[in-house]
Write a protein that holds these residues in place. Structure first.
Motif, mmCIF file in Angstrom:
data_model
loop_
_atom_site.group_PDB
_atom_site.id
_atom_site.type_symbol
_atom_site.label_atom_id
_atom_site.label_comp_id
_atom_site.label_asym_id
_atom_site.label_seq_id
_atom_site.Cartn_x
_atom_site.Cartn_y
_atom_site.Cartn_z
ATOM 1 N N UNK A 58 2.724 3.030 -2.163
ATOM 2 C CA UNK A 58 3.352 2.616 -0.889
ATOM 3 C C UNK A 58 2.539 1.552 -0.156
ATOM 4 N N UNK A 59 1.207 1.629 -0.262
ATOM 5 C CA UNK A 59 0.364 0.611 0.384
ATOM 6 C C UNK A 59 0.650 -0.763 -0.216
ATOM 7 N N UNK A 60 0.725 -0.780 -1.549
ATOM 8 C CA UNK A 60 0.974 -2.048 -2.233
ATOM 9 C C UNK A 60 2.334 -2.627 -1.841
ATOM 10 N N UNK A 61 3.382 -1.778 -1.833
ATOM 11 C CA UNK A 61 4.708 -2.317 -1.515
ATOM 12 C C UNK A 61 4.732 -2.848 -0.079
ATOM 13 N N UNK A 62 3.893 -2.272 0.797
ATOM 14 C CA UNK A 62 3.808 -2.809 2.153
ATOM 15 C C UNK A 62 3.041 -4.134 2.175
ATOM 16 N N UNK A 91 5.154 11.497 10.147
ATOM 17 C CA UNK A 91 4.925 10.341 9.274
ATOM 18 C C UNK A 91 6.124 9.401 9.296
ATOM 19 N N UNK A 92 7.332 9.980 9.261
ATOM 20 C CA UNK A 92 8.536 9.149 9.279
ATOM 21 C C UNK A 92 8.612 8.375 10.595
ATOM 22 N N UNK A 93 8.213 9.049 11.690
ATOM 23 C CA UNK A 93 8.237 8.394 12.988
ATOM 24 C C UNK A 93 7.202 7.268 13.040
ATOM 25 N N UNK A 94 5.996 7.567 12.489
ATOM 26 C CA UNK A 94 4.919 6.574 12.534
ATOM 27 C C UNK A 94 5.215 5.390 11.617
ATOM 28 N N UNK A 95 5.920 5.655 10.494
ATOM 29 C CA UNK A 95 6.161 4.601 9.510
ATOM 30 C C UNK A 95 7.489 3.901 9.736
ATOM 31 N N UNK A 96 8.159 4.231 10.860
ATOM 32 C CA UNK A 96 9.493 3.658 11.080
ATOM 33 C C UNK A 96 9.386 2.131 11.121
ATOM 34 N N UNK A 97 10.411 1.433 10.625
ATOM 35 C CA UNK A 97 10.371 -0.019 10.652
ATOM 36 C C UNK A 97 10.331 -0.512 12.095
ATOM 37 N N UNK A 124 3.123 6.297 5.194
ATOM 38 C CA UNK A 124 3.926 6.939 4.145
ATOM 39 C C UNK A 124 3.034 7.378 2.990
ATOM 40 N N UNK A 125 2.003 6.588 2.649
ATOM 41 C CA UNK A 125 1.056 7.018 1.618
ATOM 42 C C UNK A 125 0.331 8.295 2.023
ATOM 43 N N UNK A 126 -0.067 8.355 3.303
ATOM 44 C CA UNK A 126 -0.785 9.537 3.787
ATOM 45 C C UNK A 126 0.080 10.790 3.680
ATOM 46 N N UNK A 127 1.362 10.662 4.013
ATOM 47 C CA UNK A 127 2.260 11.819 3.905
ATOM 48 C C UNK A 127 2.371 12.257 2.450
ATOM 49 N N UNK A 128 2.439 11.268 1.531
ATOM 50 C CA UNK A 128 2.598 11.591 0.117
ATOM 51 C C UNK A 128 1.351 12.251 -0.468
#
Lengths: 259, 305
Positions: free
Chosen positions: B192-196, B295-301, B233-237
């Motif tokens: 996920x870090x890479x895709x970001x 995590x979803x809230x923090x990673x929201x677009x 998202x990586x942290x959640x995973x």
């Protein structure tokens, strides 16, 4: 393009080494002529010879293959349907139902199936319960891969088929399926790999009735570690390596399915 | 077209039929084998344990056996500090694993994102390949590496001896558990870090440089804030699966390194107190739901990217 600083490349190389060195160690000791995984003594194939005479291990391998084939076959059909449904009709609840079993800690699915099989279905744990459990966690992976493939596609092809009078089944068989086939096969290979590798959920749903390769490896690690574990690990790694490479060839998007 | 009905007339009904034929089988399967078991665990967490393991009946069986619903399982959890301690320890291990994964993953994700396009797929594949090998094998590998006769332990104890300290056991320790957790979950952070990072516009860094920002400030003020959705998202995973993991402490940890997963496993396969195990599972599920929501809230677009 901006040049990368040397320390960043060094740090990244370090992480890649961290990823690979342990596996190389496992493979190397599988050829080591010593009972202990402690120091290199000399080359031997004895551990592999021992492995192929180990009845319990061979039975576990056969079980693993059977379970993986059946569960990934069923999961591919159900997962493809779920992927199509999520793409085509955009139900809001379906992705939740499909993805949650994948996103939860495995132990939760494992214990809930254990309670369900014994308390509700009064099922003796064994081959059937393991297959059902594996289908449950595989559907999501297949569905995600199939939906990702459909998302990148031109809708007009399907409309054209319908306008030319194709029935839904004909549209699926002659247009949709050939187009999504790489994703379906990649999903199948992924489900197969997941099934053959699964330890946690199998651990809870297998009971005493059936053993699989990971269960066999676990009991060997817990009870008596010999390089036979390394030998079976090496062969299993080789198998999953082939499967993953095949899946990633078939579906370029597979590696990015996490997006 | 001999005798076939005009497709235009059959379409609405056919379409509805198709919809259900395609949607129903996977839905029914998951309702039966995912949702129903989950609900049964919820109910079980309010039941009494059966006499020989399993669950006591909810309705009165008429033979004087224990039956009905109770809050005792949850009360038991909060009555003993030991259980809270295990939860806290699990969260600590999960947090440390996540942090270590982040530190190890960031350079790799960055390297892949900044590599020429034709190298990226290969570099990503190299991250995925070890991850494709069996999970137990990857844990077992560390059992070998951290063993007392291996170079790592000898080196560490050699250094300790220089300072006159007693040798330590690396294997069967909290340290080994942490290493195992990080090793098993690292790809979940890298990808996920890479895709970001791949999506960042290099022009921003050029602009920052033109405005006089040095390399550190360019990272801290531009790259890092932009990468936060990937970080979350990586942290959640990583955090969520570590929280429920029992096999890593089981293999690499000592007897005192028990985490939530081991506690739950014991209730079902060891001491066979299913209702308490079910209550623990529900508490773990609640923790996971809260974390996933955060995590979803923090990673929201965000609009600004």
């Amino acid at each position: 393009m901006r040049r990368l600083p040397w320390w960043l490349i060094l740090a990244a190389a370090g992480t890649y080494a961290f990823l690979y060195v342990p596996l190389i160690v496992v493979v190397a000791y599988s050829f080591n002529n010593s009972r202990l995984n402690a120091e290199w003594v000399g080359f031997t194939l004895d551990w592999y010879r021992l492995l192929f005479q180990d009845e319990e291990m061979l039975r576990a391998a056969r079980n693993s293959l059977f379970i993986a084939l059946v569960s990934s076959g069923v999961a591919t059909v159900l997962g493809t349907m779920a992927g199509l449904a999520m793409h085509r009709w955009r139900f809001r609840w379906l992705p939740l139902l499909v993805v949650t079993p994948v996103a939860m800690p495995e132990i939760l699915l494992g214990v809930s199936l254990l309670v369900f099989f014994i308390q509700v279905l009064h099922l003796t744990l064994g081959m059937l319960s393991v297959v059902l459990a594996h289908i449950t966690f595989s559907i999501g992976f297949v569905a995600i891969v199939v939906r990702a493939r459909l998302a990148g596609m031109d809708e007009s092809v399907f409309e054209a088929a319908r306008d030319l009078g194709a029935s839904p089944w004909q549209t699926f068989r002659l247009v949709t399926l050939p187009l999504i086939l790489p994703a379906v096969v990649a999903g199948f290979l992924m489900a197969f790999t997941l099934s053959i590798d699964d330890f946690v959920i199998t651990f809870f749903t297998a009971g005493v009735g059936v053993s699989t390769l990971p269960l066999q490896i676990y009991s060997m690690i817990k009870i008596a570690v010999t390089p036979e574990v390394n030998a079976v690990s090496t062969l299993l790694m080789l198998l999953t390596l082939v499967l993953v490479l095949a899946a990633s060839r078939l579906d370029k998007g597979l590696m990015r399915a996490g997006r | 077209m001999s005798g076939k009905p005009d497709p235009r007339h059959t379409r609405p009904r056919g379409a509805r039929l198709t919809k259900w034929v395609v949607t129903a089988p996977p839905t029914l399967f998951l309702l039966a084998f995912f949702l129903a078991p989950a609900l049964i665990v919820l109910v079980a967490s309010f039941q009494y344990p059966g006499e020989f393991g399993g669950l006591a009946p909810i309705t009165n069986p008429g033979d004087g056996r224990e039956h009905g619903l109770t809050l005792e399982n949850y009360a038991f959890f909060f009555s003993d500090f030991l259980f809270a301690e295990i939860f806290v320890k699990s969260f600590t291990v999960a947090a440390l694993s996540t942090l270590a994964c982040l530190v190890l993953a960031y350079p790799v994700a960055w390297l892949i994102a900044r590599s020429p396009r034709h190298h990226r797929d290969l570099l990503v594949l190299l991250v995925i390949l070890p991850f494709a090998s069996n999970f137990l094998i990857r844990v077992y590998a560390w059992m070998i590496i951290l063993g007392p006769q291996q170079a790592v332990a000898q080196a560490v104890n050699g250094v300790l001896a220089l300072f006159g300290l007693a040798p330590v056991n690396l294997l069967f320790s909290p340290f080994a558990v942490l290493v195992g957790m990080v090793y098993v979950h690292l790809p979940f952070m890298i990808l996920p870090l890479y895709t970001n990072l791949e999506k960042h516009d290099p022009v921003l860094l050029d602009a920052a440089q033109d405005l006089g920002a040095n390399a550190w400030r360019r990272f801290w003020r531009v790259t890092w804030p932009l990468s936060l959705p990937g970080v979350f998202s990586g942290s959640a995973l990583v955090f969520i699966p570590v929280l429920g993991m029992f096999a890593v402490p089981d293999i690499l940890g000592g007897t005192r390194d028990m985490l939530i997963g081991n506690l739950i496993k014991d209730q079902f396969l060891g001491v066979r107190d299913w209702p308490f195990g079910a209550a623990l599972s529900i508490l773990l599920t609640l923790a996971v739901l809260v974390l996933a929501g955060l995590a979803a809230w923090a990673a929201r677009p965000r609009g600004a990217t």
